[in-house]
Structures are given as structure tokens and as C-alpha cells.
Enzyme design. Structure first.
Site, PDB file in Angstrom:
ATOM      1  N   ASP A  39     -57.483  19.283 -28.465  1.00 18.92           N
ATOM      2  CA  ASP A  39     -56.978  20.591 -27.646  1.00 18.92           C
ATOM      3  C   ASP A  39     -56.940  21.849 -28.342  1.00 18.92           C
ATOM      4  O   ASP A  39     -56.615  23.368 -27.888  1.00 18.92           O
ATOM      5  CB  ASP A  39     -55.575  20.331 -27.163  1.00 18.92           C
ATOM      6  CG  ASP A  39     -55.713  19.192 -25.896  1.00 18.92           C
ATOM      7  OD1 ASP A  39     -56.471  19.503 -25.360  1.00 18.92           O
ATOM      8  OD2 ASP A  39     -54.411  18.586 -25.945  1.00 18.92           O
TER       9      ASP A  39
ATOM     10  N   ASP B 267     -60.361  15.810 -20.240  1.00 20.75           N
ATOM     11  CA  ASP B 267     -59.875  17.355 -20.582  1.00 20.75           C
ATOM     12  C   ASP B 267     -60.647  17.878 -21.573  1.00 20.75           C
ATOM     13  O   ASP B 267     -60.760  18.975 -21.686  1.00 20.75           O
ATOM     14  CB  ASP B 267     -58.242  17.246 -21.031  1.00 20.75           C
ATOM     15  CG  ASP B 267     -57.520  16.302 -20.163  1.00 20.75           C
ATOM     16  OD1 ASP B 267     -58.064  15.369 -19.703  1.00 20.75           O
ATOM     17  OD2 ASP B 267     -56.289  16.529 -20.194  1.00 20.75           O
TER      18      ASP B 267
HETATM   19  N1  GLY Z   1     -54.879  18.267 -21.075  1.00 23.36           N
HETATM   20  C1  GLY Z   1     -53.653  17.688 -20.634  1.00 23.36           C
HETATM   21  C2  GLY Z   1     -53.252  17.456 -19.383  1.00 23.36           C
HETATM   22  O1  GLY Z   1     -53.860  18.121 -18.513  1.00 23.36           O
HETATM   23  O2  GLY Z   1     -52.236  17.275 -18.987  1.00 23.36           O
END
Ligand code: GLY
Length: 394
Positions: free
Chosen positions: A110, A171
Site C-alpha cells: 500500500d 487492491d
Molecule cells: N485495500 C484494503 C481494502 O480495500 O480494504
């Protein structure tokens, strides 16, 4: 009727009113949060400060969602032209520079979400060197998570953790823009090559033949062999987690924008078509696309906000005019429903912009609450709807 007498459409009026309400809340939050960070989600519709963690005080810059707050401040600047929002957004650069320099909570893919919004944006807009250097350091750190021979970026945790080794998640498609930016900025193609290989693996394995997506997928880190899909936040390993599908729409579209690879645009369309086919009557889907009206399950407004942005971006990328219109209209319908039925009523009502999101239903975290990313993408969708030709930070 002269042009000056033309009344804005009811839709345009609703968007303008929604922007005004959202900006009021952002303004109030600047005073409340300062350079500290709210929690990932609200509790009873109000964000507390980020809870203290080992070695970090309350409101510290940890976790994957802190950049959505400065991201909203940049959007507020775009929407109003008011320099105070720019100053407030810029005031977060130091915290992100300190985080990457201090090695604080960096074991995550992330870094793309974090450093694209908080540092690439100021580097691009104001030429801020400290922001640029921090974003490049984050891109370098992200590259340490690239696993050969699988050609994927490990999503979570220590690279030696057997539970997380060789695992990536849908993600992550939103995190590769940091790598493309790093290649553009340095002239070193290593970052973009890693992003391209990672995205190709997701297109191949995380996207299922029926147009749904796995939330996470494992590769054998030693041989590079694809192993199996597994969920973390969805209803089941074989169901389709709504937010993951929304990340797929937006993420594959962005990766296509950077590479021109038509198979990524096709993957984005596939994700979009399935997402849209599973929407209930009010156009805001349930937290897992397994569920529909009458299920008694919660909706995830944040998935809807992400999808609205992804569909708008996709509409600008597909060549076929009818398909483009279909995606653009769908984005507008979703956004209109968010404005009418899911937006908070202003700072007295909630310090979130958008209510009724779901973070992690299986673990009972942030269920039917505001979420920082839902707020960000809601404001991004409003920005897209009200500023023609707006340039996305991704
Ligand atoms: N990227 C983590 C979520 O969407 O919960």
C-alpha cells in the site's frame, strides 16, 4: 433563452450541493485533525483519531489509509481554488517523508496508495523536492517486495512470513502508478517493468474466467508457480468481494493508461461488466457481490465510490462510443445514489463524507461506517463530475 439563463440540470445542482456539503466537512476536519490522522473508519459515524500502536502515539501516520486525508485536501483545492487547502495538503509531506525515512510500518504494497496521494501529487504540482524524494524512497521500498521468479509484489507482511509469502491482492493494482511515476521520474525502467509483470500476473490469475475476481492469490515464491485464490475480506474464497471488483475496474484501467496494453483494458471492462450486472435497485452494491436486495447484508458505499471513479476513467479509455457512454452513465447513476442516499449531512451529523461503508465484515471491523478511502473516492467522483478535464493523481 440565452446561455446565461440556462438553469443547471437537477443532476448538476445536486452535485454542486454535494460538493459544498463535503467541503464544509473537510474544512471542519482540518481544524480537528491538524497534521494528525483519523482512524481507518468511523465509530458510530465519527472518526476518532488513529488509535496508538506499538511505539506510535494517537493520530500517528501508520496503516494504509492515512494518505486519503491529504488526498482529500488536494481535491478540495481543485474544487475551490482556495490556497488554504493546498497549504493543509502540503503540511502532510513531512510526516510521509519521516515515515519512509524512519522505516515506520512499510511492510505493505500500500506504499502506492500512501505515497501517490501524499507525495507524488505535491511533487507534480509544486515541484516539492522533499515530497519527490520521499515518493522515490517509497517506490524503492515497494521494489523490495517484488518476488522473482513469480513476478509479483507481495501484498502484506514480512517477506519471510509463511502465511503471507507469495501472496498478492487485487487492491495492489492501485499501487503500481507509484512505480510508473518512479520510472518516468528517474528514467530507470525497472519500476515500470515490475509493475507490468505484476499486473499481467493479476490479469492472468486473480481475474476468474467468469469475470469475477479473487481477493487474494498465492504464488510459490521459489518456483513462481500460481497456487490458489483465497479471500481475506470477502464472504468466501469463491465469491466476489465488492471492493476488490471495484479496485479491479479502476486498477486495470490505470495500468492500461500507463502501458497501452489492450488486455488490461479488456480486464477492466470485464470487471466493470460483472460489477454492474450485480448492482441492486439503488445502484450501490452489497459488500460481497454474492448478496442482493433482500439479503439483509450491508452495502459497501466505498466500493461504489471507487467503481464510480473507475467507470469514469474506463469510459475515457474505451474506443467504442456506446460502451463508453454505458460506463459514463453507470458512473453517474452510482454517484447520484451516493449523493442522495449515502452522503453524510454535514459536520454536525458526521465528520465523514460518505456513510455506510464496510471495511471487513468477516472480522466485524468498520461495518456500516464511514471509511477514509470511501470519503476520498466519493470526493474524487464529485471532482470528476464537476470539473471537466480534471487530471487524476493516479
Ligand atoms: N485495500 C484494503 C481494502 O480495500 O480494504
Amino acid at each position: 433563452m440565452t446561455a446565461t439563463n440556462v438553469r443547471p440540470s437537477p443532476d448538476a445542482e445536486a452535485m454542486t450541493a454535494a460538493v459544498t456539503a463535503a467541503i464544509r466537512t473537510v474544512e471542519a476536519n482540518i481544524d480537528a485533525f491538524g497534521t494528525r490522522y483519523p482512524a481507518d473508519t468511523t465509530v458510530a459515524n465519527r472518526y476518532p483519531l488513529r488509535p496508538p500502536t506499538a511505539g506510535q502515539p494517537e493520530g500517528a501516520n501508520v496503516g494504509w489509509t492515512t494518505s486519503f486525508w491529504p488526498g482529500m485536501l488536494w481535491l478540495a483545492h481543485d474544487l475551490t481554488g482556495d490556497e488554504r487547502y493546498l497549504q493543509a495538503a502540503q503540511s502532510h509531506v513531512d510526516s510521509f517523508a519521516d515515515r519512509v525515512r524512519g522505516g515506520i510500518d512499510l511492510d505493505t504494497h500500500d506504499l502506492g496508495f500512501l505515497y501517490t496521494l501524499a507525495c507524488v501529487t505535491p511533487a507534480r504540482r509544486t515541484g516539492d523536492r522533499r515530497a519527490r524524494d520521499a515518493a522515490l524512497a517509497a517506490a524503492d521500498h515497494l521494489m523490495t517486495r517484488f518476488l522473482e521468479p513469480a513476478g509479483i509484489i507481495q501484498a502484506w507482511g514480512d517477506l519471510a512470513d509463511p502465511r503471507q509469502r507469495g501472496r498478492t491482492i487485487i487492491d495492489s493494482l492501485m499501487n503500481t502508478p507509484l512505480l510508473y511515476w518512479a520510472s518516468q521520474t528517474t528514467g530507470d525502467d525497472r519500476y515500470a517493468t515490475a509493475a507490468r509483470r505484476h499486473t499481467a500476473q493479476l490479469r492472468e490469475h486473480i481475474l476468474r474466467p467468469d469475470g469475477t475476481t479473487f481477493h487474494t492469490f498465492y504464488w510459490d515464491a521459489e518456483t513462481g508457480a500460481p497456487l490458489r485464490g483465497e479471500t481475506e475480506q470477502g464472504h468466501g474464497d469463491d465469491t466476489c468481494w465488492a471492493r476488490g471488483q471495484a479496485w479491479g475496474i479502476y486498477g486495470f484501467t490505470l495500468n492500461h493508461r500507463y502501458t497501452g496494453d489492450p488486455t488490461l483494458l479488456a480486464a477492466a471492462s470485464t470487471c466493470a461488466d460483472h460489477f454492474l450486472a450485480r448492482l441492486p435497485a439503488d445502484h450501490v452494491g452489497y459488500w460481497d457481490l454474492e448478496f442482493g436486495d433482500g439479503s439483509g447484508e450491508e452495502r459497501d458505499s466505498s466500493a461504489a465510490a471507487i467503481a464510480a471513479c473507475g467507470l469514469a476513467e474506463l469510459a475515457g479509455s474505451v474506443a467504442d462510443a456506446a460502451r463508453a457512454k454505458g460506463y459514463r452513465d453507470a458512473a453517474q447513476r452510482i454517484l447520484r445514489s451516493l449523493v442522495d442516499n449515502y452522503a453524510a449531512g454535514g459536520p454536525m451529523d458526521s465528520n465523514a463524507l460518505l456513510l455506510h461503508g464496510v471495511y471487513d465484515k468477516p472480522k466485524g471491523i468498520g461495518v456500516d461506517e464511514g471509511t477514509l478511502w470511501g470519503d476520498y473516492f466519493y470526493l474524487e467522483a464529485l471532482t470528476r463530475a464537476t470539473i471537466p478535464g480534471w487530471t487524476s493523481p493516479w
